[in-house]
Scaffold this active site. Structure first.
Site, mmCIF file in Angstrom:
data_model
loop_
_atom_site.group_PDB
_atom_site.id
_atom_site.type_symbol
_atom_site.label_atom_id
_atom_site.label_comp_id
_atom_site.label_asym_id
_atom_site.label_seq_id
_atom_site.Cartn_x
_atom_site.Cartn_y
_atom_site.Cartn_z
ATOM 1 N N GLY B 38 -127.691 31.188 -40.591
ATOM 2 C CA GLY B 38 -127.329 32.229 -41.549
ATOM 3 C C GLY B 38 -128.174 32.240 -42.806
ATOM 4 O O GLY B 38 -128.101 33.180 -43.590
ATOM 5 N N CYS B 278 -124.133 50.933 -18.300
ATOM 6 C CA CYS B 278 -123.575 52.153 -17.710
ATOM 7 C C CYS B 278 -124.164 52.365 -16.304
ATOM 8 O O CYS B 278 -123.437 52.616 -15.345
ATOM 9 C CB CYS B 278 -123.918 53.335 -18.614
ATOM 10 S SG CYS B 278 -122.949 54.808 -18.313
#
Lengths: 256, 290
Positions: B38, B278
């Site tokens: 981070g 998809c």
């Protein structure tokens, strides 16, 4: 009340060849409001900013009796100093624009210190913000408005609310009523005085306005050319000034 | 779903375009970034043959970690077939000669602008993000000197001011992308403009996640299985977007949907933004039907 809350000894600060604070020492006692008066350029603001840890003095000690024990402000690590500045201390700037976040709403301005102190409940923050808006006589309906839509007096009151929300023990004020018209000044002074009294705060107030000093402070320091030339109880200094400059200062107040 | 095989490298370029010294410098930044999850590590970002904002940071990270055996997938939003994705894929086919694919499962390195693939990533995969603005505090505190101190001192109260403003203006946290997260309970990180729908996928992810910001010259990283928590309020907890309808092509109810305008009469449909997800669902469905 046997030990001072804040103790400044032999503080020196110069900018190049200009001396801003020359060997200044004083104590601040709990519950006391100390006024610092003097003409422009006499080093009042530099003194205040040094004590508050915003600028580094060249030499001298500033000891503060924190809830966790006594600390030297300029020997602390920066994260510790910042924690002090957002919990036990508050700084009210002369220009509200320096002390406010202008691009977030009034509520967020008040809530910022709470969130910095790990408040994580929105409704609680909101309730506290509304309480403080009421305390500084700002219409609660303005909580979601940006401070830039506020008048100068409202901005200054918002700045005070934003600073006092975490119940600090020591408040630094730099010309809190500068730039406001007299009627707004009077109400603001009244407000500050009652808040200081109700919350039992200690405060250091820098001002060039003797009327402000008389209303707010219990004790007074007069500065000239980077030195403290006279100090004592406010009434005593104003009624019976000893130093020549203090006499000049008192006599030059306009009588209406 | 097939892999376009490796081996059409233009020998006029060093492998993966960047010279070896530059790659070494970027890898050092990456190692530091992985060691401090981070934390934004500054690096000497190079001029790339593409404009800022098109993924110069992501491209440099990808170029530094790519090996000749890698299989590269590039997505823009969720799609493999949009300009940015096609161009970057072609760039690395030409300069590194690596194999490329559109199938998430077959890729070893995935460079993304915004989306995280719907299919869970594995420990042998690396996800590279293209980041425009790495600093989560930027729009609240413009001074870089100040934001770096705030990170160093873990002084993050300001981050919640933004979320407070959202709730006070919209009644709920209206930030839908670049939603701030806390990494391993320490650094607050901007997950780049990924939709907040993808924030939970970053948490405890098996794959290594690398973030590159070219213009801002910062690299940061999430090592595998790092805790990533989205910031919120106790009474306004973090929530991801939800849609009323399933994807109109594959029927998925668990994926991030894009709104597509289909005519000039107000007609529209919602379809998966992850084109590979998809397509593979539709293929599986038609195979099952046969």
């Amino acid at each position: 009340m046997t030990t001072p809350l804040l103790s400044v000894s032999s503080l020196n600060k110069r900018f190049g060849t200009t001396i801003a604070c020359d060997d200044i020492s004083f104590d601040l006692w709990p519950g006391e409001v100390l006024g610092i008066v003097g003409e422009s350029g006499s080093g009042k603001t530099t003194l205040l900013r040094s004590i508050a840890g915003l600028i580094e003095p060249d030499s001298g000690e500033i000891n503060y009796r924190a809830t966790g024990g006594e600390v030297d402000v300029h020997l602390m690590s920066e994260p510790e100093l910042r924690r002090l500045q957002r919990t036990e201390w508050a700084f009210v700037h002369q220009h509200p624009r320096d002390g406010l976040r202008l691009n977030v709403s009034a509520g967020a301005n008040i809530g910022e210190r709470l969130m910095a102190n790990n408040w994580r409940h929105y409704a609680d923050i909101r309730t506290e913000a509304l309480k403080w808006l009421a305390a500084v006589e700002i219409d609660e309906a303005r909580i979601d408005d940006l401070p830039r839509t506020f008048s100068g007096g409202m901005q200054q009151r918002l700045q005070i609310a934003r600073n006092l929300v975490t119940s600090p023990r020591l408040v630094f004020m730099d010309e809190p009523t500068g730039g406001l018209d007299v009627s707004v000044q009077a109400r603001l002074l009244d407000l500050i005085r009652s808040l200081v009294r109700d919350l039992g705060l200690s405060a250091i107030v820098v001002t060039h306005d003797l009327a402000v000093a008389r209303l707010l402070s219990t004790r007074l320091m007069v500065m000239k050319d980077a030195r403290v030339i006279e100090q004592g109880l406010t009434d005593q200094v104003l009624e019976d000034p000893q130093a020549a400059y203090s006499q000049l200062l008192v006599s030059s107040v306009l009588q209406v | 779903m097939s892999i376009e095989p490796a081996g059409c490298r233009d020998s006029g370029y060093n492998f993966a375009y960047l010279n070896e010294q530059t790659k070494k410098m970027i890898r050092r930044a990456l190692l530091k970034a992985v060691a401090i999850p981070g934390y934004q590590v500054p690096f000497a970002s190079r001029e790339m043959p593409m404009p800022y904002g098109w993924g110069t940071g992501g491209v440099q990270v990808t170029a530094s970690i790519l090996t000749p055996e890698d299989v590269l997938k590039v997505i823009d939003q969720g799609a493999d077939d949009t300009t940015n994705a096609v161009s970057i894929r072609k760039f690395f086919r030409r300069t590194a000669g690596v194999a490329t694919t559109e199938a998430t499962a077959q890729a070893t390195v995935i460079q993304t602008r915004h989306r995280i693939p719907e299919r869970a990533l594995g420990p042998d995969q690396i996800l590279v993000y293209q980041v425009p603005i790495p600093e989560p505090l930027r729009f609240l505190e413009p001074r870089e000197t100040e934001t770096r101190k705030m990170h160093a001192f873990e002084d993050y109260g300001l981050m919640h001011v933004k979320l407070y403003e959202d709730i006070s203006q919209h009644g709920h946290i209206a930030t839908t992308y670049a939603y701030p997260v806390k990494v391993e309970g320490r650094y607050v990180m901007d997950p780049s403009p990924t939709p907040k729908f993808d924030n939970p996928k970053m948490d405890n992810c098996a794959a290594l996640q690398l973030f590159g910001a070219g213009r801002e010259k910062r690299i940061y990283a999430l090592p595998p299985f790092t805790s990533v928590v989205s910031l919120d309020f106790e009474d306004h907890p973090f929530q991801v977007q939800a849609w009323e309808h399933p994807c109109e092509l594959c029927g998925a109810r668990d994926s991030y949907l894009d709104e597509v305008i289909i005519d000039d009469k107000g007609g529209r449909m919602f379809v998966c933004s992850d084109t590979d997800y998809c397509a593979s669902r539709r293929m599986a469905a038609s195979e099952a039907a046969e």
